[in-house]
Design an enzyme around this catalytic site. Structure first.
Site, PDB file in Angstrom:
ATOM      1  CG  HIS A  79      -1.614   1.320   1.462  1.00 36.69           C
ATOM      2  ND1 HIS A  79      -2.607   1.803   0.649  1.00 36.69           N
ATOM      3  CD2 HIS A  79      -1.414   2.268   2.412  1.00 36.69           C
ATOM      4  CE1 HIS A  79      -3.008   2.994   1.100  1.00 36.69           C
ATOM      5  NE2 HIS A  79      -2.282   3.301   2.164  1.00 36.69           N
ATOM      6  CG  ASP A 108       6.795  17.617 -26.799  1.00 35.12           C
ATOM      7  OD1 ASP A 108       7.040  17.155 -25.681  1.00 35.12           O
ATOM      8  OD2 ASP A 108       6.050  17.053 -27.629  1.00 35.12           O
ATOM      9  CD1 TRP A 144       6.653   3.548   4.158  1.00 36.28           C
ATOM     10  CD2 TRP A 144       7.881   4.252   2.428  1.00 36.28           C
ATOM     11  NE1 TRP A 144       7.078   4.813   4.435  1.00 36.28           N
ATOM     12  CE2 TRP A 144       7.841   5.277   3.391  1.00 36.28           C
ATOM     13  CE3 TRP A 144       8.596   4.469   1.259  1.00 36.28           C
ATOM     14  CZ2 TRP A 144       8.484   6.494   3.234  1.00 36.28           C
ATOM     15  CZ3 TRP A 144       9.246   5.694   1.097  1.00 36.28           C
ATOM     16  CH2 TRP A 144       9.185   6.687   2.080  1.00 36.28           C
ATOM     17  CB  SER A 171      10.936   5.883 -14.117  1.00 34.58           C
ATOM     18  OG  SER A 171       9.854   6.732 -14.365  1.00 34.58           O
ATOM     19  CB  SER A 172      12.014   9.308 -10.192  1.00 32.78           C
ATOM     20  OG  SER A 172      10.844   8.678  -9.808  1.00 32.78           O
ATOM     21  CG  HIS A 255      12.130  14.691   5.543  1.00 37.65           C
ATOM     22  ND1 HIS A 255      11.088  14.299   6.337  1.00 37.65           N
ATOM     23  CD2 HIS A 255      11.895  15.991   5.244  1.00 37.65           C
ATOM     24  CE1 HIS A 255      10.274  15.314   6.526  1.00 37.65           C
ATOM     25  NE2 HIS A 255      10.740  16.359   5.877  1.00 37.65           N
ATOM     26  CD  GLU A 257       9.630  10.012  -2.680  1.00 37.65           C
ATOM     27  OE1 GLU A 257      10.628  10.305  -3.373  1.00 37.65           O
ATOM     28  OE2 GLU A 257       8.539   9.659  -3.159  1.00 37.65           O
ATOM     29  CE1 TYR A 259       8.493  19.723   3.369  1.00 32.44           C
ATOM     30  CE2 TYR A 259       9.976  17.937   3.957  1.00 32.44           C
ATOM     31  CZ  TYR A 259       9.117  18.940   4.329  1.00 32.44           C
ATOM     32  OH  TYR A 259       8.862  19.161   5.652  1.00 32.44           O
ATOM     33  CB  SER A 270       0.455  28.498  -6.204  1.00 33.62           C
ATOM     34  OG  SER A 270       0.988  28.082  -4.982  1.00 33.62           O
ATOM     35  CG  HIS A 304      11.872  14.547  11.444  1.00 35.71           C
ATOM     36  ND1 HIS A 304      11.949  15.715  10.741  1.00 35.71           N
ATOM     37  CD2 HIS A 304      11.162  13.714  10.667  1.00 35.71           C
ATOM     38  CE1 HIS A 304      11.320  15.592   9.604  1.00 35.71           C
ATOM     39  NE2 HIS A 304      10.836  14.383   9.522  1.00 35.71           N
ATOM     40  CG  HIS A 305      11.733  10.261   9.045  1.00 28.08           C
ATOM     41  ND1 HIS A 305      10.396  10.099   8.747  1.00 28.08           N
ATOM     42  CD2 HIS A 305      12.137  11.354   8.358  1.00 28.08           C
ATOM     43  CE1 HIS A 305      10.026  11.051   7.903  1.00 28.08           C
ATOM     44  NE2 HIS A 305      11.057  11.821   7.651  1.00 28.08           N
ATOM     45  CB  THR A 330       5.392  24.940   5.969  1.00 29.82           C
ATOM     46  OG1 THR A 330       6.597  24.215   5.728  1.00 29.82           O
ATOM     47  CG2 THR A 330       4.225  24.149   5.442  1.00 29.82           C
ATOM     48  CE  LYS A 333       5.824  27.043  -0.913  1.00 28.01           C
ATOM     49  NZ  LYS A 333       5.174  27.436  -2.134  1.00 28.01           N
ATOM     50  NE  ARG A 452       3.678   3.580  10.678  1.00 25.99           N
ATOM     51  CZ  ARG A 452       4.517   4.217   9.840  1.00 25.99           C
ATOM     52  NH1 ARG A 452       5.507   4.950  10.327  1.00 25.99           N
ATOM     53  NH2 ARG A 452       4.372   4.135   8.555  1.00 25.99           N
TER      54      ARG A 452
END
Lengths: 527, 407
Positions: A79, A108, A144, A171-172, A255, A257, A259, A270, A304-305, A330, A333, A452
């Site tokens: 998931h 293009d 994950w 790919s990314s 991390h 990732e 963002y 925006s 922090h993870h 943040t 924004k 979790r």
């Protein structure tokens, strides 16, 4: 001489417009590839959503009912991986492909063949990732994050998932390079960087993040692979390795990732809010700098993870302060979007409704993020449902809601048809209500003490879990309505004008709806 | 019935209110029904965390109310449908500086108590009176008191029937263990936390401790429990199939009671080791081995191999011979080499290899070494049981003395 060659070449490729399946396989057209990415993302959204339904069904009551704990762990791992790498990231790349050339007045993407390839390796990556579930021993079951030593224990399914992720990483990176090259080289004359639409800005910054961190993930996965099969001991303490090293490397990717998944969503919002507020975006310049600061900070907060991994207190302090600091840009924004709405003339078409929901839900997710940043209290939140609630508020309430809003915003542009506004609003309200029913109680569960990633739980958690599961079933079912609306709009509907929304600004609205297959062959004039 | 329904609705409705007023009505040490906040703290650390948590929570609620207030004012009053004419402003350096500085100041205000609490939490050594080593295993905890020479495993005691919904559930369903960790109150206890296999997380909410148990690392934590009681927690870090089934139960008792518990436990260990020596030298009947074996199988083996002995396809091999098992070649090769796998099926291998597998585990697979965890009698019994149950009829009887010899 050179002009003649270019013209001849250009002429050649314009004539070459295969139809049917070939059109999609061989396409180098940014609009086609954008459509492919978006359809793929939608498909993965339902696959990943299917896993989520299975998880919530198992958690509906405190029993082992449908799945064994091992299968449950595979479901939650798949998931997470599918929603991140299959639904959100390709979805945002799809928007980039469709919209960036239209927004900057380019014919293009800069590297069209690369563009084709970066999409068409995705299905292979996902065939491995999802196919791993059918391997002997099942798919990856370590979450994950694939933390060793647990992920070392998995069977061949884990190897398939690792290889699949490597492909998605390639790919990314290719997609990101393409976006950087396009934005820096293909802007219409007169479009300076500080005149670019905010969505283009956020993607430019995101693309740099991708190029910086996807190779780090590749490194972590490669070490995991060699530990599993080639006798290395990077993460094995018995061989002098270090399981925490993996966490550092993984989260140095992981991390940013986060963002990568939210910055382009900021860009989408925006675009939408000024249109329906009939007022220009407040603080464009500070928005650009805030995005850059968030991107920079994302590289120095990974610890922090790992607040329960037992780092040095000085590291804990550093990561606590740097994480808290993210609240400043943040906050800028969120305040800017609110100020954009302030004293505007608001109207509430479906895209705007999703944008407002984004603002509210993302703010809740951001504030629970501030709570999580506090190292001492994080000792009570870490690895609990509080974290699950937090990242679903920012990823579903944030990224996914932004993408849904953007879909309704540009669907008339893409298809030339207006979507059904009544059904769109129904989809919005059902999604928003069921989203909150699903995820708000998970804050309570986490605080009350539910870890979790458990397949079964103490009786005291039964109440909120039941509420959450019912919400999840509703949330899942509501998305079928979105597919219905999409199909209906693609097949027909009221003709959409070039400028679909009354007060929309930007080059995409100067083109007819739908835009011609090849647009901006001659660059537009920017005034 | 209807009163029951109302009783469930009341806390539901008052939920948010209770959170805001920080009413902790939960029974101490366990999560409460429809609980919405952190369990009542019983250590100085947990109390500090609770204060910090509530302070930051209120600040966040305040910020949310202000931001959402502006947003919804705008949504209600600045509507096109009310004929509102849009303003044209799009920047204001002053405003932007203000709303950059204010959050910064708020963050500093939160960072100060957070820092002091952090420093208190990591200050594990001074004043330590009792040392306890906590080791995570898949899927149980081992507690040892090095100075008192006490060590024991603590594993889930909820019967399988309750997990499978075949029996009514105990109120402490999944939060009960066979051998709780006993600690004295008002004494600084230092924990040394590590793991034997994968990463686990030792988390007891009422104590305010969550420390990852990482193989190859010693993670330190401490607690001074202020109130006698039973405090329940769970493994917090995904650690495989049994992750949801390795709870933590801490029993905090007054000093005198703790001293007598230590004495009893030490005597108990002597008796147990004497008993174990006696049990090893004794010749057991098949019936006795089968009875004990079934019990050992259910507590130690059934998480993976299932109570039915059928295993999990592709993952955990069945115990019952003749059962097909399709798994990764790396796993089946390991089984075949030991004589337990042939032609895609599980077969009944030699006794000596069976003893080897149970004693030493199979490296590179989740099968742990049970040698250090179970007594000779338990291992002998479970092997005898496995070879004569689930449709297996080898008739083999394994005596504890054989296990002793194989160690």
């Amino acid at each position: 001489m050179s002009t003649a060659t270019t013209a001849a070449h250009g002429h050649d490729s314009h004539e070459d417009h295969p139809t049917g399946l070939k059109r999609w396989i061989f396409t180098t057209n940014h609009k086609d590839i954008g459509t492919l990415y978006l359809c793929f993302s939608l498909l993965m959204f339902f696959v990943g959503g299917g896993f989520a339904m299975a998880i919530r069904a198992e958690l509906y009551k405190p029993d082992m009912r449908f799945f064994s704990p091992e299968v449950f762990n595979q479901l939650l791992t798949e998931h997470g991986l599918i929603m991140i790498f299959g639904a959100i990231m390709p979805g945002l790349v799809g928007f980039a492909n469709w919209m960036i050339p239209l927004m900057i007045g380019a014919p293009d993407m800069a590297l069209p063949r690369l563009n084709n390839w970066s999409f068409w390796i995705l299905p292979f990556g996902f065939a491995l990732l999802i196919g791993s579930l059918f391997a002997p021993g099942g798919g990856p079951a370590g979450g994950w994050t694939l933390y060793p030593p647990l992920s070392i224990q998995g069977g061949i399914g884990t190897d398939m998932a690792i290889l699949g992720l490597q492909i998605l990483g390639v790919s990314s990176i290719l997609g990101a390079i393409n976006i950087v090259v396009t934005v820096l080289n293909m802007r219409a004359p007169g479009m300076t960087l500080m005149k670019m639409p905010m969505f283009v800005w956020t993607w430019l910054i995101t693309a740099y993040l991708l190029i910086a961190v996807m190779p780090v993930l590749a490194g972590a996965l490669t070490m995991l692979m060699t530990d599993r099969h080639f006798g290395t001991h990077f993460f094995n303490p018995a061989g002098g390795g270090d399981p925490v090293l993996y966490q550092h490397v993984f989260w140095f990717f992981g991390h940013p990732e986060v963002y990568i998944m939210i910055l382009p969503a900021f860009g989408l919002i925006s675009e939408i809010i000024p249109t329906f507020s009939r007022k220009p975006l407040f603080g464009y310049t500070s928005m650009v700098y805030a995005t850059m600061s968030i991107a920079f900070l994302s590289f120095i907060v990974w610890g922090h993870h790992m607040f329960t991994s037992g780092m040095f207190p000085t590291s804990d302090l550093f990561f606590m302060y740097s994480t808290m600091l993210i609240a400043v840009p943040t906050g800028v924004k969120v305040f800017n979007w609110t100020a954009t709405m302030w004293r505007g003339a608001l109207s509430f078409e479906t895209p705007m409704l999703f944008a407002i929901a984004f603002l509210v839900l993302f703010t809740i997710g951001g504030l629970s993020g501030v709570m999580l940043a506090m190292w001492p209290s994080d000792q009570q939140y870490h690895n609990t449902y509080f974290v699950v609630a937090h990242f679903h508020y920012v990823l579903f309430g944030g990224s996914v809601m932004a993408m849904m809003g953007a879909m309704y915003y540009w669907l008339p542009k893409w298809t030339g048809h207006m979507y059904n506004e009544t059904l769109g609003k129904w989809h919005f309200w059902l999604t928003t209500i069921f989203f909150n029913v699903t995820f708000f109680p998970q804050h309570f569960l986490g605080l009350a003490g539910m870890p979790r990633r458990i397949p079964d739980y103490a009786l005291q958690f039964a109440g909120w879990n039941q509420v959450s599961s019912l919400g999840a079933f509703g949330l899942g079912a509501s998305q079928l309505l979105m597919v219905y609306i999409l199909v209906q709009t693609i097949r027909g509907g009221a003709k959409a004008p070039a400028k679909v929304w009354e007060d929309a600004h930007g080059l995409e609205w100067t083109l007819p709806s739908p835009p011609p297959y090849h647009s901006f062959a001659t660059p537009p004039k920017i005034t | 019935m209807s009163t029951c329904r109302y009783r469930r609705l009341v806390p539901f409705g008052l939920g948010l209110l209770a959170l805001l007023s920080n009413v902790a009505r939960a029974a101490s040490g366990v999560p409460s029904d429809w609980g919405i906040n952190i369990q009542p703290p019983v250590t100085p650390i947990a109390q500090d965390i609770m204060h910090l948590h509530m302070m930051v929570f209120y600040i966040c609620v305040g910020i949310f109310v202000v931001v959402a207030g502006f947003m919804f004012y705008s949504i209600i009053f600045h509507r096109k449908s009310r004929g509102y004419r849009p303003a044209t402003f799009h920047e204001s350096t002053t405003v932007e500086i203000i709303w950059t500085i204010i959050p910064f100041v708020i963050l500093i205000a939160m960072a100060i108590p957070a820092t002091s609490t952090l420093l208190k939490i990591v200050n594990t050594r001074p004043g330590t009176q009792l040392l306890v080593k906590v080791t995570g295993y898949q899927w149980k905890w081992r507690y040892s008191y090095p100075k008192q020479h006490i060590a024991f495993f603590s594993s889930l005691s909820t019967p399988l029937a309750q997990i499978d919904d075949k029996a009514p559930k105990n109120p402490h369903f999944l939060l009960q263990v066979n051998h709780p960790l006993v600690l004295p109150v008002n004494e600084k206890v230092r924990f040394l936390i590590t793991s034997n296999d994968v990463i686990h997380g030792w988390w007891v909410p009422a104590l305010g401790i969550q420390d990852d148990a990482i193989p190859g690392f010693i993670h330190e934590g401490w607690a001074t429990i202020l109130k006698p009681g039973v405090y329940r927690g769970q493994c917090a870090q995904l650690c495989g199939a049994g992750h949801g089934f390795m709870p933590i139960v801490v029993k905090a008792v007054p000093q005198a009671q703790f001293v007598s518990w230590v004495k009893k436990e030490q005597a108990g260990e002597q008796i147990a080791s004497a008993n174990s020596a006696a049990a090893t030298s004794k010749v057991w009947t098949k019936a006795a081995l089968m009875t004990k074996g079934k019990q050992v199988f259910q507590t130690s083996c059934s998480v993976c191999h299932q109570a039915s002995g059928q295993g999990v396809p592709g993952m955990f091999p069945p115990i019952s011979a003749g059962h097909p098992f399709n798994a990764a070649p790396t796993l089946t090769a390991k089984l075949a080499r030991r004589g337990f796998y042939k032609g895609g099926k599980i077969v009944e291998g030699p006794v000596a290899k069976h003893i080897d597998i149970v004693l030493n585990g199979i490296s590179g697979t989740p099968m742990p070494a049970w040698g250090p965890q179970l007594s000779n009698a338990a291992i002998a019994a479970v092997i005898t049981y496995e070879r004569n149950a689930f449709g297996n009829h080898t008739g083999d009887i394994v005596q504890p003395s054989q296990i002793q010899a194989a160690r």
